[in-house]
Design an enzyme around this catalytic site. Structure first.
Site, PDB file in Angstrom:
ATOM      1  N   CYS A  17       0.873  -1.315  -0.087  1.00  0.00           N
ATOM      2  CA  CYS A  17      -0.195   0.024   0.029  1.00  0.00           C
ATOM      3  C   CYS A  17       0.965   1.213   0.001  1.00  0.00           C
ATOM      4  O   CYS A  17       2.118   1.153   0.261  1.00  0.00           O
ATOM      5  CB  CYS A  17      -0.695   0.016   1.141  1.00  0.00           C
ATOM      6  SG  CYS A  17      -0.077  -0.097   2.707  1.00  0.00           S
ATOM      7  N   HIS A 129      -1.164  -4.875  19.434  1.00  0.00           N
ATOM      8  CA  HIS A 129      -0.457  -4.212  18.198  1.00  0.00           C
ATOM      9  C   HIS A 129       0.149  -2.850  18.267  1.00  0.00           C
ATOM     10  O   HIS A 129      -0.294  -2.129  18.829  1.00  0.00           O
ATOM     11  CB  HIS A 129      -1.678  -4.605  17.008  1.00  0.00           C
ATOM     12  CG  HIS A 129      -1.291  -4.338  15.648  1.00  0.00           C
ATOM     13  ND1 HIS A 129      -0.998  -2.934  15.300  1.00  0.00           N
ATOM     14  CD2 HIS A 129      -0.846  -5.184  14.879  1.00  0.00           C
ATOM     15  CE1 HIS A 129      -0.473  -3.359  13.916  1.00  0.00           C
ATOM     16  NE2 HIS A 129      -0.470  -4.400  13.663  1.00  0.00           N
ATOM     17  N   GLU A 131       0.242  -0.449  16.161  1.00  0.00           N
ATOM     18  CA  GLU A 131      -0.566   0.769  15.697  1.00  0.00           C
ATOM     19  C   GLU A 131      -1.443   1.072  16.997  1.00  0.00           C
ATOM     20  O   GLU A 131      -1.583   2.214  17.222  1.00  0.00           O
ATOM     21  CB  GLU A 131      -1.410   0.125  14.614  1.00  0.00           C
ATOM     22  CG  GLU A 131      -2.153   1.636  13.998  1.00  0.00           C
ATOM     23  CD  GLU A 131      -3.093   1.210  12.914  1.00  0.00           C
ATOM     24  OE1 GLU A 131      -2.798   0.685  12.044  1.00  0.00           O
ATOM     25  OE2 GLU A 131      -4.349   1.862  12.897  1.00  0.00           O
TER      26      GLU A 131
HETATM   27  S1  SF4 Z   1      -2.945   2.756   7.268  1.00  0.00           S
HETATM   28 FE1  SF4 Z   1      -1.551   0.733   6.927  1.00  0.00          FE
HETATM   29  S2  SF4 Z   1      -2.446  -0.508   5.481  1.00  0.00           S
HETATM   30 FE2  SF4 Z   1      -3.258   1.488   5.362  1.00  0.00          FE
HETATM   31  S3  SF4 Z   1      -2.431   2.514   3.786  1.00  0.00           S
HETATM   32 FE3  SF4 Z   1      -1.483   3.012   5.782  1.00  0.00          FE
HETATM   33  S4  SF4 Z   1       0.376   1.812   6.015  1.00  0.00           S
HETATM   34 FE4  SF4 Z   1      -1.076   0.772   4.504  1.00  0.00          FE
END
Ligand code: SF4
Length: 318
Positions: A17, A129, A131
Protein backbone atom coordinates in the site's frame (compact mmCIF):
# COMPACT_ATOMS: atom_id res chain seq x y z
CA UNK A 1 4.07 -36.34 -17.90
CA UNK A 2 1.57 -33.50 -18.34
CA UNK A 3 0.91 -31.26 -15.35
CA UNK A 4 -2.59 -30.93 -13.84
CA UNK A 5 -4.52 -27.84 -14.94
CA UNK A 6 -4.94 -25.02 -12.44
CA UNK A 7 -6.71 -21.68 -12.63
CA UNK A 8 -4.77 -19.20 -10.50
CA UNK A 9 -6.93 -16.27 -9.46
CA UNK A 10 -4.85 -13.24 -8.59
CA UNK A 11 -6.51 -10.60 -6.43
CA UNK A 12 -6.14 -6.95 -7.38
CA UNK A 13 -5.39 -4.83 -5.53
CA UNK A 14 -2.94 -6.86 -3.44
CA UNK A 15 0.41 -6.28 -1.73
CA UNK A 16 2.11 -2.99 -0.99
CA UNK A 17 0.00 0.00 0.00
CA UNK A 18 1.08 3.64 -0.19
CA UNK A 19 1.98 3.76 3.53
CA UNK A 20 4.29 0.74 3.31
CA UNK A 21 5.86 1.98 0.11
CA UNK A 22 6.59 5.34 1.77
CA UNK A 23 7.99 3.76 4.96
CA UNK A 24 10.46 1.61 2.99
CA UNK A 25 11.46 4.61 0.87
CA UNK A 26 12.09 6.58 4.06
CA UNK A 27 14.58 4.01 5.35
CA UNK A 28 16.30 3.76 1.97
CA UNK A 29 16.54 7.54 1.62
CA UNK A 30 17.80 7.90 5.20
CA UNK A 31 20.56 5.39 4.47
CA UNK A 32 21.48 7.35 1.34
CA UNK A 33 21.44 10.68 3.17
CA UNK A 34 23.20 9.77 6.41
CA UNK A 35 24.94 6.47 5.58
CA UNK A 36 24.79 3.35 7.76
CA UNK A 37 23.82 2.65 10.41
CA UNK A 38 20.36 4.13 10.52
CA UNK A 39 18.27 2.87 13.44
CA UNK A 40 14.66 1.79 13.02
CA UNK A 41 12.40 1.45 16.03
CA UNK A 42 10.34 -1.74 15.48
CA UNK A 43 9.97 -3.55 12.16
CA UNK A 44 9.42 -0.72 9.68
CA UNK A 45 6.61 -2.84 8.18
CA UNK A 46 5.60 -6.36 9.15
CA UNK A 47 7.54 -8.36 6.57
CA UNK A 48 10.71 -10.36 7.16
CA UNK A 49 11.84 -10.18 3.52
CA UNK A 50 11.60 -6.37 3.56
CA UNK A 51 13.25 -6.05 6.98
CA UNK A 52 16.10 -8.42 6.03
CA UNK A 53 16.69 -6.46 2.81
CA UNK A 54 16.95 -3.14 4.68
CA UNK A 55 19.15 -4.71 7.36
CA UNK A 56 21.56 -5.82 4.63
CA UNK A 57 21.77 -2.17 3.48
CA UNK A 58 22.68 -0.96 6.98
CA UNK A 59 19.42 -0.46 8.89
CA UNK A 60 19.52 -1.59 12.51
CA UNK A 61 16.16 -2.67 13.91
CA UNK A 62 15.64 -2.11 17.64
CA UNK A 63 12.73 -2.53 20.01
CA UNK A 64 12.94 0.70 21.91
CA UNK A 65 14.43 4.16 21.55
CA UNK A 66 16.74 3.46 24.48
CA UNK A 67 18.47 0.87 22.25
CA UNK A 68 19.58 3.67 19.86
CA UNK A 69 22.65 5.86 20.28
CA UNK A 70 22.08 9.65 20.45
CA UNK A 71 24.24 10.40 17.44
CA UNK A 72 22.59 8.26 14.74
CA UNK A 73 19.28 8.92 12.95
CA UNK A 74 16.28 6.88 14.04
CA UNK A 75 13.11 6.10 12.09
CA UNK A 76 9.72 5.32 13.61
CA UNK A 77 7.72 2.57 11.90
CA UNK A 78 4.66 2.91 9.64
CA UNK A 79 2.39 1.77 12.49
CA UNK A 80 2.88 4.97 14.49
CA UNK A 81 4.34 5.62 17.92
CA UNK A 82 3.08 6.90 21.26
CA UNK A 83 3.68 10.63 21.68
CA UNK A 84 6.28 9.98 24.36
CA UNK A 85 8.67 8.46 21.78
CA UNK A 86 9.33 11.49 19.51
CA UNK A 87 9.30 13.65 22.65
CA UNK A 88 12.12 11.56 24.12
CA UNK A 89 14.05 11.63 20.81
CA UNK A 90 13.76 15.44 20.78
CA UNK A 91 14.92 15.61 24.40
CA UNK A 92 17.98 13.55 23.44
CA UNK A 93 18.51 15.86 20.44
CA UNK A 94 18.41 12.92 18.06
CA UNK A 95 17.70 13.19 14.34
CA UNK A 96 14.46 11.27 13.83
CA UNK A 97 12.13 10.60 10.92
CA UNK A 98 8.56 9.56 11.49
CA UNK A 99 7.43 6.94 8.95
CA UNK A 100 3.95 6.71 10.48
CA UNK A 101 1.49 6.23 7.62
CA UNK A 102 -0.44 9.48 7.04
CA UNK A 103 -3.68 7.48 7.37
CA UNK A 104 -2.62 6.40 10.88
CA UNK A 105 -1.61 9.99 11.70
CA UNK A 106 -5.10 11.04 10.63
CA UNK A 107 -6.55 8.77 13.34
CA UNK A 108 -4.11 10.27 15.89
CA UNK A 109 -5.38 13.75 14.99
CA UNK A 110 -9.00 12.60 15.29
CA UNK A 111 -8.30 11.21 18.77
CA UNK A 112 -6.70 14.47 19.87
CA UNK A 113 -9.58 16.52 18.49
CA UNK A 114 -12.18 14.48 20.38
CA UNK A 115 -10.07 14.59 23.53
CA UNK A 116 -9.84 18.38 23.14
CA UNK A 117 -13.66 18.44 23.00
CA UNK A 118 -13.80 16.61 26.33
CA UNK A 119 -14.73 13.18 24.95
CA UNK A 120 -13.29 9.90 26.17
CA UNK A 121 -12.19 7.59 23.33
CA UNK A 122 -13.07 4.00 22.57
CA UNK A 123 -10.53 2.38 20.25
CA UNK A 124 -11.51 -0.68 18.24
CA UNK A 125 -8.25 -2.55 17.73
CA UNK A 126 -6.00 -5.44 18.68
CA UNK A 127 -4.40 -5.32 22.11
CA UNK A 128 -0.61 -5.02 21.85
CA UNK A 129 -0.46 -4.33 18.09
CA UNK A 130 2.02 -1.48 17.53
CA UNK A 131 -0.61 0.66 15.80
CA UNK A 132 -2.99 0.33 18.76
CA UNK A 133 -0.17 1.08 21.20
CA UNK A 134 0.82 4.13 19.13
CA UNK A 135 -2.71 5.48 18.77
CA UNK A 136 -3.61 4.94 22.44
CA UNK A 137 -0.33 6.61 23.32
CA UNK A 138 -1.48 9.89 21.74
CA UNK A 139 -3.65 10.61 24.76
CA UNK A 140 -3.03 10.42 28.52
CA UNK A 141 -3.46 7.07 30.26
CA UNK A 142 -7.13 6.13 30.80
CA UNK A 143 -8.43 8.40 28.02
CA UNK A 144 -8.63 5.56 25.48
CA UNK A 145 -10.60 2.39 26.23
CA UNK A 146 -9.81 -0.60 24.00
CA UNK A 147 -12.41 -2.98 22.58
CA UNK A 148 -11.49 -5.97 20.46
CA UNK A 149 -14.85 -7.74 20.10
CA UNK A 150 -18.59 -7.15 20.26
CA UNK A 151 -18.55 -8.87 23.69
CA UNK A 152 -16.06 -6.27 25.00
CA UNK A 153 -18.60 -3.50 24.34
CA UNK A 154 -20.86 -4.85 27.10
CA UNK A 155 -18.14 -4.58 29.73
CA UNK A 156 -17.00 -1.01 28.95
CA UNK A 157 -17.12 1.36 31.89
CA UNK A 158 -16.71 4.87 30.46
CA UNK A 159 -16.48 7.97 32.65
CA UNK A 160 -19.63 9.41 31.04
CA UNK A 161 -21.61 7.32 28.52
CA UNK A 162 -22.79 10.51 26.79
CA UNK A 163 -19.28 11.86 26.25
CA UNK A 164 -17.68 9.23 24.03
CA UNK A 165 -16.11 8.98 20.58
CA UNK A 166 -14.67 5.96 18.77
CA UNK A 167 -11.70 5.42 16.51
CA UNK A 168 -10.42 2.22 14.90
CA UNK A 169 -7.20 0.54 13.89
CA UNK A 170 -6.71 0.95 10.12
CA UNK A 171 -6.23 -2.73 9.29
CA UNK A 172 -9.31 -4.39 10.81
CA UNK A 173 -11.91 -6.58 9.14
CA UNK A 174 -14.47 -4.24 7.60
CA UNK A 175 -17.37 -6.56 8.48
CA UNK A 176 -16.31 -7.38 12.07
CA UNK A 177 -15.72 -3.70 12.76
CA UNK A 178 -19.18 -2.78 11.47
CA UNK A 179 -20.63 -5.21 14.05
CA UNK A 180 -18.59 -3.65 16.88
CA UNK A 181 -19.56 -0.12 15.81
CA UNK A 182 -23.23 -1.17 15.76
CA UNK A 183 -22.88 -2.59 19.30
CA UNK A 184 -21.24 0.64 20.48
CA UNK A 185 -23.99 2.77 18.93
CA UNK A 186 -26.67 0.56 20.47
CA UNK A 187 -25.19 0.87 23.96
CA UNK A 188 -24.00 4.49 23.69
CA UNK A 189 -26.38 6.29 21.30
CA UNK A 190 -24.51 9.59 21.70
CA UNK A 191 -21.12 8.13 20.67
CA UNK A 192 -19.35 10.19 18.02
CA UNK A 193 -17.31 8.49 15.29
CA UNK A 194 -15.74 8.93 11.89
CA UNK A 195 -18.02 8.90 8.86
CA UNK A 196 -17.62 5.10 8.48
CA UNK A 197 -14.61 3.85 10.41
CA UNK A 198 -10.87 4.48 10.16
CA UNK A 199 -10.10 1.33 8.17
CA UNK A 200 -7.87 2.52 5.34
CA UNK A 201 -8.47 2.30 1.60
CA UNK A 202 -5.80 -0.40 1.20
CA UNK A 203 -7.32 -2.70 3.83
CA UNK A 204 -10.82 -2.16 2.40
CA UNK A 205 -9.75 -2.77 -1.20
CA UNK A 206 -7.71 -5.91 -0.42
CA UNK A 207 -10.62 -7.37 1.53
CA UNK A 208 -13.02 -6.47 -1.31
CA UNK A 209 -10.88 -8.33 -3.86
CA UNK A 210 -10.66 -11.39 -1.58
CA UNK A 211 -14.44 -11.42 -1.15
CA UNK A 212 -14.86 -11.53 -4.93
CA UNK A 213 -12.12 -14.13 -5.43
CA UNK A 214 -12.67 -16.54 -2.52
CA UNK A 215 -15.99 -18.08 -3.66
CA UNK A 216 -14.42 -19.05 -7.03
CA UNK A 217 -11.32 -20.71 -5.60
CA UNK A 218 -10.89 -24.23 -4.20
CA UNK A 219 -8.18 -22.86 -1.90
CA UNK A 220 -6.62 -19.51 -1.13
CA UNK A 221 -3.19 -18.33 -0.02
CA UNK A 222 -2.43 -14.95 1.52
CA UNK A 223 1.20 -13.93 1.31
CA UNK A 224 2.06 -12.06 4.48
CA UNK A 225 3.68 -12.19 7.88
CA UNK A 226 2.13 -13.88 10.92
CA UNK A 227 2.28 -10.55 12.80
CA UNK A 228 0.69 -8.58 9.95
CA UNK A 229 -2.81 -7.58 11.03
CA UNK A 230 -4.16 -6.80 7.57
CA UNK A 231 -2.80 -10.11 6.16
CA UNK A 232 -4.45 -12.15 8.91
CA UNK A 233 -7.72 -10.36 8.25
CA UNK A 234 -7.49 -11.37 4.56
CA UNK A 235 -7.35 -15.04 5.59
CA UNK A 236 -10.45 -14.59 7.79
CA UNK A 237 -12.29 -12.69 5.05
CA UNK A 238 -11.45 -15.47 2.56
CA UNK A 239 -12.86 -18.14 4.87
CA UNK A 240 -15.95 -16.07 5.68
CA UNK A 241 -16.52 -15.59 1.92
CA UNK A 242 -16.67 -19.35 1.41
CA UNK A 243 -13.14 -20.57 0.78
CA UNK A 244 -12.64 -23.36 3.33
CA UNK A 245 -8.89 -23.64 2.88
CA UNK A 246 -7.39 -20.16 3.30
CA UNK A 247 -3.87 -20.00 4.68
CA UNK A 248 -1.21 -17.40 5.41
CA UNK A 249 2.23 -18.11 3.91
CA UNK A 250 5.37 -15.98 4.13
CA UNK A 251 7.16 -17.56 1.19
CA UNK A 252 6.64 -20.35 -1.38
CA UNK A 253 8.50 -22.74 0.93
CA UNK A 254 5.62 -22.50 3.46
CA UNK A 255 3.03 -23.92 1.04
CA UNK A 256 1.56 -27.22 2.21
CA UNK A 257 1.39 -28.96 -1.17
CA UNK A 258 -0.21 -32.07 0.28
CA UNK A 259 -3.21 -30.02 1.44
CA UNK A 260 -3.56 -28.64 -2.10
CA UNK A 261 -3.63 -32.01 -3.87
CA UNK A 262 -6.48 -32.30 -6.35
CA UNK A 263 -7.43 -28.60 -6.46
CA UNK A 264 -8.53 -27.08 -9.76
CA UNK A 265 -8.18 -23.46 -8.73
CA UNK A 266 -6.25 -21.34 -6.23
CA UNK A 267 -6.73 -17.74 -5.13
CA UNK A 268 -3.64 -15.68 -4.35
CA UNK A 269 -3.38 -12.34 -2.63
CA UNK A 270 -0.82 -10.51 -0.52
CA UNK A 271 -1.04 -8.31 2.57
CA UNK A 272 -0.17 -4.61 2.42
CA UNK A 273 3.39 -5.23 3.62
CA UNK A 274 4.22 -8.12 1.26
CA UNK A 275 6.31 -7.26 -1.83
CA UNK A 276 5.30 -8.41 -5.32
CA UNK A 277 8.53 -10.42 -5.66
CA UNK A 278 7.07 -12.87 -3.11
CA UNK A 279 3.82 -13.11 -5.09
CA UNK A 280 5.86 -14.02 -8.18
CA UNK A 281 7.81 -16.58 -6.19
CA UNK A 282 4.55 -18.27 -5.16
CA UNK A 283 3.17 -18.16 -8.74
CA UNK A 284 6.41 -19.76 -10.00
CA UNK A 285 6.08 -22.52 -7.40
CA UNK A 286 2.59 -23.29 -8.76
CA UNK A 287 3.86 -23.20 -12.34
CA UNK A 288 6.44 -25.85 -11.42
CA UNK A 289 3.66 -28.22 -10.30
CA UNK A 290 0.63 -27.27 -12.41
CA UNK A 291 -0.31 -26.13 -15.89
CA UNK A 292 -1.32 -22.66 -14.68
CA UNK A 293 -3.76 -20.20 -16.24
CA UNK A 294 -3.69 -16.85 -14.43
CA UNK A 295 -6.96 -14.92 -14.09
CA UNK A 296 -6.92 -11.53 -12.40
CA UNK A 297 -9.84 -10.67 -10.07
CA UNK A 298 -9.78 -6.89 -9.99
CA UNK A 299 -12.28 -5.03 -7.82
CA UNK A 300 -10.61 -1.62 -7.45
CA UNK A 301 -7.79 0.48 -8.84
CA UNK A 302 -5.43 2.42 -6.59
CA UNK A 303 -3.38 5.51 -7.29
CA UNK A 304 -2.59 6.71 -3.76
CA UNK A 305 0.91 8.00 -3.12
CA UNK A 306 2.37 9.71 -0.05
CA UNK A 307 5.31 12.11 0.01
CA UNK A 308 8.31 11.35 2.21
CA UNK A 309 9.00 13.84 5.05
CA UNK A 310 10.74 17.08 4.09
CA UNK A 311 13.93 16.26 6.02
CA UNK A 312 14.65 13.52 3.44
CA UNK A 313 13.96 15.77 0.48
CA UNK A 314 16.58 18.26 1.67
CA UNK A 315 20.28 17.65 0.97
CA UNK A 316 22.47 16.31 3.80
CA UNK A 317 23.64 19.06 6.14
CA UNK A 318 20.49 21.11 5.48
S1 SF4 B 1 -2.90 2.55 7.22
FE1 SF4 B 1 -1.47 0.79 7.11
S2 SF4 B 1 -2.35 -0.58 5.56
FE2 SF4 B 1 -3.37 1.43 5.34
S3 SF4 B 1 -2.21 2.57 3.77
FE3 SF4 B 1 -1.34 3.11 5.76
S4 SF4 B 1 0.33 1.62 6.10
FE4 SF4 B 1 -0.98 0.81 4.48
Amino acid sequence: MSLPQLTLYLAAPRGFCAGVDRAIKIVEMALEKWGAPVYVRHEIVHNKYVVDGLRAKGAVFVKELEDCPDDRPVIFSAHGVPKAVPAEAARREMVYVDATCPLVSKVHIEAERHHGNGLQMVMIGHDGHPETVGTMGQLPEGEVLLVETVADVATLTPRDPDQLAFITQTTLSVDDTADIVAALQARFPAIVGPHKEDICYATTNRQGAVKAMAPKADAMLVIGAPNSSNSKRLVEVGRAAGCQYAQLVQRAEDIDWRALEGIGSIGITAGASAPEVLVNEVIDAFRARFDVTVAQVETAQENVEFKVPRILREPAGA
